[in-house]
Scaffold this motif. Structure first.
Motif, PDB file in Angstrom:
ATOM      1  N   GLU A 128       9.140  -2.790  15.322  1.00  0.00           N
ATOM      2  CA  GLU A 128       8.848  -1.459  15.980  1.00  0.00           C
ATOM      3  C   GLU A 128       9.346  -0.519  14.738  1.00  0.00           C
ATOM      4  OE1 GLU A 128      11.522  -1.370  19.324  1.00  0.00           O
ATOM      5  OE2 GLU A 128      10.085  -2.237  20.524  1.00  0.00           O
ATOM      6  N   ARG A 129      10.569  -0.869  14.150  1.00  0.00           N
ATOM      7  CA  ARG A 129      10.760  -0.139  12.842  1.00  0.00           C
ATOM      8  C   ARG A 129      10.097  -0.160  11.775  1.00  0.00           C
ATOM      9  NH1 ARG A 129      17.203  -2.239  12.287  1.00  0.00           N
ATOM     10  NH2 ARG A 129      17.710  -1.642  14.526  1.00  0.00           N
ATOM     11  N   ALA A 130       9.165  -1.522  11.635  1.00  0.00           N
ATOM     12  CA  ALA A 130       8.412  -1.485  10.491  1.00  0.00           C
ATOM     13  C   ALA A 130       7.088  -0.746  10.864  1.00  0.00           C
ATOM     14  CB  ALA A 130       8.045  -3.017  10.066  1.00  0.00           C
ATOM     15  N   GLU A 153       4.195   3.520   8.768  1.00  0.00           N
ATOM     16  CA  GLU A 153       3.264   4.436   9.424  1.00  0.00           C
ATOM     17  C   GLU A 153       2.006   3.536   9.764  1.00  0.00           C
ATOM     18  OE1 GLU A 153       2.743   7.611   6.597  1.00  0.00           O
ATOM     19  OE2 GLU A 153       4.657   8.420   7.417  1.00  0.00           O
ATOM     20  N   ALA A 154       2.154   2.419  10.435  1.00  0.00           N
ATOM     21  CA  ALA A 154       1.107   1.496  10.780  1.00  0.00           C
ATOM     22  C   ALA A 154       0.176   2.009  11.778  1.00  0.00           C
ATOM     23  CB  ALA A 154       1.727   0.117  10.938  1.00  0.00           C
ATOM     24  N   GLU A 181      13.454  -2.361  -1.095  1.00  0.00           N
ATOM     25  CA  GLU A 181      13.256  -1.057  -0.223  1.00  0.00           C
ATOM     26  C   GLU A 181      12.944  -1.018   1.205  1.00  0.00           C
ATOM     27  OE1 GLU A 181      11.786   1.088  -4.567  1.00  0.00           O
ATOM     28  OE2 GLU A 181      10.272   0.319  -3.207  1.00  0.00           O
ATOM     29  N   LEU A 182      11.986  -1.847   1.601  1.00  0.00           N
ATOM     30  CA  LEU A 182      11.333  -1.793   2.838  1.00  0.00           C
ATOM     31  C   LEU A 182      12.550  -2.317   3.699  1.00  0.00           C
ATOM     32  CD1 LEU A 182       9.389  -1.652   5.057  1.00  0.00           C
ATOM     33  CD2 LEU A 182       8.526  -3.595   4.703  1.00  0.00           C
ATOM     34  N   SER A 230       0.731  -1.326  -0.120  1.00  0.00           N
ATOM     35  CA  SER A 230      -0.205   0.209   0.050  1.00  0.00           C
ATOM     36  C   SER A 230       0.848   1.085   0.213  1.00  0.00           C
ATOM     37  CB  SER A 230      -1.064   0.053   1.297  1.00  0.00           C
ATOM     38  OG  SER A 230      -0.277   0.155   2.427  1.00  0.00           O
ATOM     39  N   ARG A 231       2.221   1.075   0.529  1.00  0.00           N
ATOM     40  CA  ARG A 231       3.289   2.351   0.407  1.00  0.00           C
ATOM     41  C   ARG A 231       3.954   2.249  -0.923  1.00  0.00           C
ATOM     42  NH1 ARG A 231       0.122   2.432   4.207  1.00  0.00           N
ATOM     43  NH2 ARG A 231       0.261   3.211   6.190  1.00  0.00           N
TER      44      ARG A 231
END
Length: 285
Positions: free
Chosen positions: A74-76, A81-82, A46-47, A39-40
């Motif tokens: 936590e980083r994900a 922006e979850a 890239e992630l 969705s991003r």
């Protein structure tokens, strides 16, 4: 807890032979991660770059094959922006390290102020070396996938953080002598395992006793069990069989196991005698 039965017994869930029930939460988390990533408009590579992890790691997590560490989650959550959607699953994902039938016991173990273990089949998980744990997991039948073996070994070693927890919990073990003389994985591996038990036994909050094979009396012929006392003073007994477990909370049932354990400790070699036997066994290898 999964549910309550008669007599204050809490019965845990039964996992499948190939571990499917213990990976369900991982697949769910992985699908959520993938949906948020796509969705991003981000690729796995890239992630991964934004999280400081490789593309393969992201792929494995999305497919439910690997258990992400808390910092990964936590980083994900922040990068995607979850809004806490991923972070809220952190504790459940961490518990997926354990077989489904052991998860309630694992949570109790992490918080226990007292822990007492009777072992009659194998060296207790809290005392196992990585090599011994891997040997035990690899010989389990039906054979487990390599990734499941890795998860089981990793979770077993992670449990050993209890030895360094503050305040120090009181921990004791009564181990059958035949368990210590069975060279699972080979004699070289077993030497390292005996050395590890001796090392742990040096901790001032840890007591190790051996039940000698020549003992003519035995208070716990039904098999292994573990006793817990929580910070709130609740006492529980955990009994595990193949792919199943029972957690007893009713005082009468727990007292029966406490009585067995107390007599076992009286029948076993003293802590000093037990360490002497372990040293003698090492000298024979």
């Amino acid at each position: 807890m999964a549910g309550c039965g008669a007599g204050g017994e809490v019965r845990g869930p039964v996992t499948t032979t190939h571990g499917e029930s213990e990976t369900g939460i991982l697949r769910c988390f992985g699908q959520m991660l993938r949906l948020l990533r796509t969705s991003r408009g981000l690729t796995r590579a890239e992630l991964g770059a934004r999280l400081s992890y490789g593309e393969d790691m992201v792929a494995s997590v999305e497919l439910g094959r690997r258990i992400p560490k808390p910092e990964f989650i936590e980083r994900a959550d922040a990068v995607l922006e979850a809004g806490g959607l991923l972070a809220v699953m952190k504790e459940e994902v961490a518990r997926a390290r354990y077989p489904a039938f052991f998860r309630d016991a694992a949570k109790l173990e992490e918080e226990a102020v007292e822990l007492h273990v009777y072992a009659s089949k194998a060296v207790p998980g809290l005392l196992q070396t990585e090599e011994y744990a891997r040997a035990v997991c690899e010989m389990w039948l039906p054979l487990m996938d390599a990734e499941i073996v890795n998860q089981r070994v990793s979770s077993r070693l992670a449990r050993q953080a209890i030895f360094d927890r503050q305040p120090l919990p009181t921990i004791s073990f009564v181990i059958e002598e035949h368990v210590l003389r069975r060279p699972l994985g080979g004699w070289s591996l077993m030497r390292g395992q005996l050395e590890e038990i001796l090392l742990r036994a040096q901790h001032r909050n840890v007591v190790v006793q051996v039940m000698p094979v020549g003992c003519v009396e035995h208070a716990a012929l039904d098999g292994p069990f573990t006793l817990y006392e929580t910070q709130k003073g609740q006492r529980l007994a955990y009994v595990e069989a193949r792919n199943d477990s029972r957690l007893f909370t009713e005082r009468r049932s727990v007292r029966e196991y406490e009585e067995q354990y107390g007599i076992l400790r009286a029948q076993a070699l003293t802590p000093r005698e037990s360490l002497g036997l372990l040293e003698t066994m090492l000298g024979e290898l």
